[in-house]
Design a protein around this motif. Structure first.
Motif, PDB file in Angstrom:
ATOM      1  N   ASP A 255       0.829  -1.204   0.000  1.00 29.49           N
ATOM      2  CA  ASP A 255       0.000   0.000   0.000  1.00 29.49           C
ATOM      3  C   ASP A 255       0.869   1.262   0.000  1.00 29.49           C
ATOM      4  OD1 ASP A 255      -2.275   1.485  -0.019  1.00 29.49           O
ATOM      5  OD2 ASP A 255      -2.651   1.328   2.127  1.00 29.49           O
ATOM      6  N   PHE A 256       1.746   1.385  -1.007  1.00 27.31           N
ATOM      7  CA  PHE A 256       2.630   2.537  -1.080  1.00 27.31           C
ATOM      8  C   PHE A 256       3.205   2.662  -2.485  1.00 27.31           C
ATOM      9  CE2 PHE A 256       5.359  -1.049  -0.326  1.00 27.31           C
ATOM     10  CZ  PHE A 256       6.536  -0.768  -0.985  1.00 27.31           C
ATOM     11  N   GLU A 257       3.749   3.846  -2.756  1.00 23.59           N
ATOM     12  CA  GLU A 257       4.532   4.084  -3.961  1.00 23.59           C
ATOM     13  C   GLU A 257       5.923   4.522  -3.520  1.00 23.59           C
ATOM     14  OE1 GLU A 257       2.517   6.983  -6.274  1.00 23.59           O
ATOM     15  OE2 GLU A 257       0.776   5.714  -6.690  1.00 23.59           O
ATOM     16  N   TYR A 258       6.915   4.278  -4.362  1.00 25.06           N
ATOM     17  CA  TYR A 258       8.261   4.635  -3.930  1.00 25.06           C
ATOM     18  C   TYR A 258       9.086   5.210  -5.086  1.00 25.06           C
ATOM     19  CZ  TYR A 258      10.166   0.505  -6.283  1.00 25.06           C
ATOM     20  OH  TYR A 258      10.540  -0.419  -7.230  1.00 25.06           O
ATOM     21  N   THR A 259      10.105   5.982  -4.685  1.00 30.03           N
ATOM     22  CA  THR A 259      11.136   6.461  -5.603  1.00 30.03           C
ATOM     23  C   THR A 259      12.474   6.004  -5.043  1.00 30.03           C
ATOM     24  OG1 THR A 259       9.844   8.419  -6.192  1.00 30.03           O
ATOM     25  CG2 THR A 259      12.219   8.493  -6.645  1.00 30.03           C
ATOM     26  N   HIS A 260      13.319   5.459  -5.900  1.00 33.67           N
ATOM     27  CA  HIS A 260      14.628   4.987  -5.453  1.00 33.67           C
ATOM     28  C   HIS A 260      15.721   5.868  -6.030  1.00 33.67           C
ATOM     29  CE1 HIS A 260      18.105   1.918  -5.946  1.00 33.67           C
ATOM     30  NE2 HIS A 260      18.204   2.521  -4.774  1.00 33.67           N
ATOM     31  N   THR A 261      16.584   6.376  -5.172  1.00 33.52           N
ATOM     32  CA  THR A 261      17.750   7.133  -5.619  1.00 33.52           C
ATOM     33  C   THR A 261      18.999   6.550  -4.968  1.00 33.52           C
ATOM     34  OG1 THR A 261      17.554   8.751  -3.829  1.00 33.52           O
ATOM     35  CG2 THR A 261      16.416   9.248  -5.886  1.00 33.52           C
ATOM     36  N   ARG A 262      20.147   6.711  -5.641  1.00 34.42           N
ATOM     37  CA  ARG A 262      21.393   6.109  -5.146  1.00 34.42           C
ATOM     38  C   ARG A 262      22.445   7.136  -4.764  1.00 34.42           C
ATOM     39  NH1 ARG A 262      23.812   2.234  -9.281  1.00 34.42           N
ATOM     40  NH2 ARG A 262      24.935   1.520  -7.426  1.00 34.42           N
ATOM     41  N   SER A 263      22.225   8.391  -5.090  1.00 32.63           N
ATOM     42  CA  SER A 263      23.257   9.397  -4.854  1.00 32.63           C
ATOM     43  C   SER A 263      22.686  10.638  -4.184  1.00 32.63           C
ATOM     44  CB  SER A 263      23.906   9.798  -6.177  1.00 32.63           C
ATOM     45  OG  SER A 263      22.981  10.491  -6.999  1.00 32.63           O
ATOM     46  N   VAL A 264      23.603  11.433  -3.654  1.00 34.21           N
ATOM     47  CA  VAL A 264      23.206  12.699  -3.030  1.00 34.21           C
ATOM     48  C   VAL A 264      22.506  13.587  -4.051  1.00 34.21           C
ATOM     49  CG1 VAL A 264      24.085  14.834  -2.009  1.00 34.21           C
ATOM     50  CG2 VAL A 264      25.050  12.634  -1.298  1.00 34.21           C
ATOM     51  N   GLU A 265      23.084  13.702  -5.226  1.00 41.39           N
ATOM     52  CA  GLU A 265      22.528  14.558  -6.273  1.00 41.39           C
ATOM     53  C   GLU A 265      21.121  14.136  -6.688  1.00 41.39           C
ATOM     54  OE1 GLU A 265      23.637  16.093 -10.824  1.00 41.39           O
ATOM     55  OE2 GLU A 265      24.935  14.668  -9.788  1.00 41.39           O
ATOM     56  N   ALA A 266      20.932  12.827  -6.894  1.00 41.48           N
ATOM     57  CA  ALA A 266      19.617  12.327  -7.321  1.00 41.48           C
ATOM     58  C   ALA A 266      18.569  12.511  -6.238  1.00 41.48           C
ATOM     59  CB  ALA A 266      19.719  10.852  -7.702  1.00 41.48           C
ATOM     60  N   ALA A 267      18.957  12.328  -4.988  1.00 40.08           N
ATOM     61  CA  ALA A 267      18.010  12.483  -3.882  1.00 40.08           C
ATOM     62  C   ALA A 267      17.575  13.936  -3.730  1.00 40.08           C
ATOM     63  CB  ALA A 267      18.641  11.975  -2.593  1.00 40.08           C
ATOM     64  N   ILE A 268      18.532  14.863  -3.880  1.00 43.88           N
ATOM     65  CA  ILE A 268      18.202  16.289  -3.812  1.00 43.88           C
ATOM     66  C   ILE A 268      17.203  16.650  -4.913  1.00 43.88           C
ATOM     67  CG2 ILE A 268      19.125  18.613  -4.169  1.00 43.88           C
ATOM     68  CD1 ILE A 268      21.686  17.666  -2.768  1.00 43.88           C
ATOM     69  N   LYS A 269      17.442  16.138  -6.096  1.00 47.55           N
ATOM     70  CA  LYS A 269      16.546  16.401  -7.230  1.00 47.55           C
ATOM     71  C   LYS A 269      15.137  15.867  -6.946  1.00 47.55           C
ATOM     72  CE  LYS A 269      16.372  15.784 -12.284  1.00 47.55           C
ATOM     73  NZ  LYS A 269      15.071  15.103 -12.413  1.00 47.55           N
ATOM     74  N   SER A 270      15.046  14.654  -6.393  1.00 54.63           N
ATOM     75  CA  SER A 270      13.744  14.049  -6.093  1.00 54.63           C
ATOM     76  C   SER A 270      12.982  14.850  -5.046  1.00 54.63           C
ATOM     77  CB  SER A 270      13.930  12.606  -5.606  1.00 54.63           C
ATOM     78  OG  SER A 270      14.362  11.775  -6.652  1.00 54.63           O
ATOM     79  N   LEU A 271      13.692  15.309  -4.008  1.00 55.11           N
ATOM     80  CA  LEU A 271      13.039  16.067  -2.941  1.00 55.11           C
ATOM     81  C   LEU A 271      12.586  17.444  -3.416  1.00 55.11           C
ATOM     82  CD1 LEU A 271      15.259  15.125   0.124  1.00 55.11           C
ATOM     83  CD2 LEU A 271      12.823  14.641  -0.160  1.00 55.11           C
ATOM     84  N   LYS A 272      13.247  17.985  -4.415  1.00 53.85           N
ATOM     85  CA  LYS A 272      12.830  19.274  -4.968  1.00 53.85           C
ATOM     86  C   LYS A 272      11.619  19.132  -5.886  1.00 53.85           C
ATOM     87  CE  LYS A 272      17.255  21.768  -4.784  1.00 53.85           C
ATOM     88  NZ  LYS A 272      18.340  22.406  -5.589  1.00 53.85           N
TER      89      LYS A 272
END
Length: 250
Positions: A27-44
């Motif tokens: 009962d969820f959706e997810y986004t997977h990131t592996r790096s600092v840069e990708a995670a910052i982009k996802s959170l923005k």
């Protein structure tokens, strides 16, 4: 529920995802990131309900992410190192899970999240379920476009009394006792009509709740139904009678 998973090791990510899936029952959706840069982009770009994060990842430390992007999202840290415990809880950390973790470790972390954010968690699920229901209802046909010799006729689906199967097409009668032919099978049409209003009682007939005039017991597992505009009684199939009883009693 939207989750951001920050984990640079693929095997570790797959293991974590499997544990989360089992705990939340998909009962969820997810986004997977592996790096600092990708995670910052996802959170923005997106807002998340929960973050599951390793600490030492590609490009630096996960703390670099949360210093770059201010977020109020709670974080469960999943790491092999215990020396970052204090700093983790100086961010939005709500749990600190040490590798190699188990299913019960993830269960406990997610349980804590639900307890701490109970209102938000349940409001989110209520909204998503309500939105899904509205979206689904919006997909049902409100009218049918029917071709006739004299031109095109529009029939509001709420005015259909019953639909009768005729091979690859259907015949239907409206509340004014007009008969129309529709160039689609009863199986296809049944999926286009709102199930709150219409019920396919057997292989040959779909009926409108508002056009039922009488219901008579026919046998132990079947019912005979008098429908407005239909000269004969139609019978529920044995397999659908129980479901039909629940439908009319809602």
């Amino acid at each position: 529920m939207n989750i951001l998973i920050i984990e640079d090791e693929i095997p570790a990510f797959k293991k974590l995802l499997a544990y989360v899936d089992k705990s939340l029952h998909s009962d969820f959706e997810y986004t997977h990131t592996r790096s600092v840069e990708a995670a910052i982009k996802s959170l923005k770009e997106k807002t998340y309900d929960l973050i599951l994060s390793d600490i030492e990842i590609i490009g630096g430390m996960s703390f670099d992410i949360f210093e770059s992007v201010k977020t109020a999202t709670p974080i469960v840290f999943c790491t092999a190192y215990d020396e970052h415990l204090l700093k983790a809880f100086q961010t939005n950390g709500i749990a600190y899970v040490l590798k190699p973790y188990t299913q019960s470790d993830i269960d406990e972390a997610l349980k804590k999240y639900k307890e701490l954010f109970y209102v938000k968690f349940n409001e989110h699920h209520f909204f998503e379920q309500f939105k899904t229901l509205l979206d689904k209802k919006d997909t049902y046909k409100k009218r049918l476009v029917i071709k006739k010799r004299e031109g095109i006729k529009l029939v509001n689906t709420k005015d259909i009394c019953f639909v009768e199967a005729h091979g690859d097409f259907c015949k239907l009668k409206d509340v004014d006792n007009n008969l129309h032919a529709v160039s689609m099978s009863i199986g296809v049409l049944s999926k286009e009509l709102n199930p709150d209003q219409f019920f396919r009682i057997n292989r040959s007939y779909i009926i409108n709740l508002d056009c039922i005039e009488n219901i008579i017991p026919y046998s132990k597992n079947r019912l005979s139904i008098k429908v407005k505009g239909l000269p004969v009684l139609v019978k529920t199939s044995t397999s659908l009678t129980k479901e039909f009883r629940k439908w009319i009693d809602r």
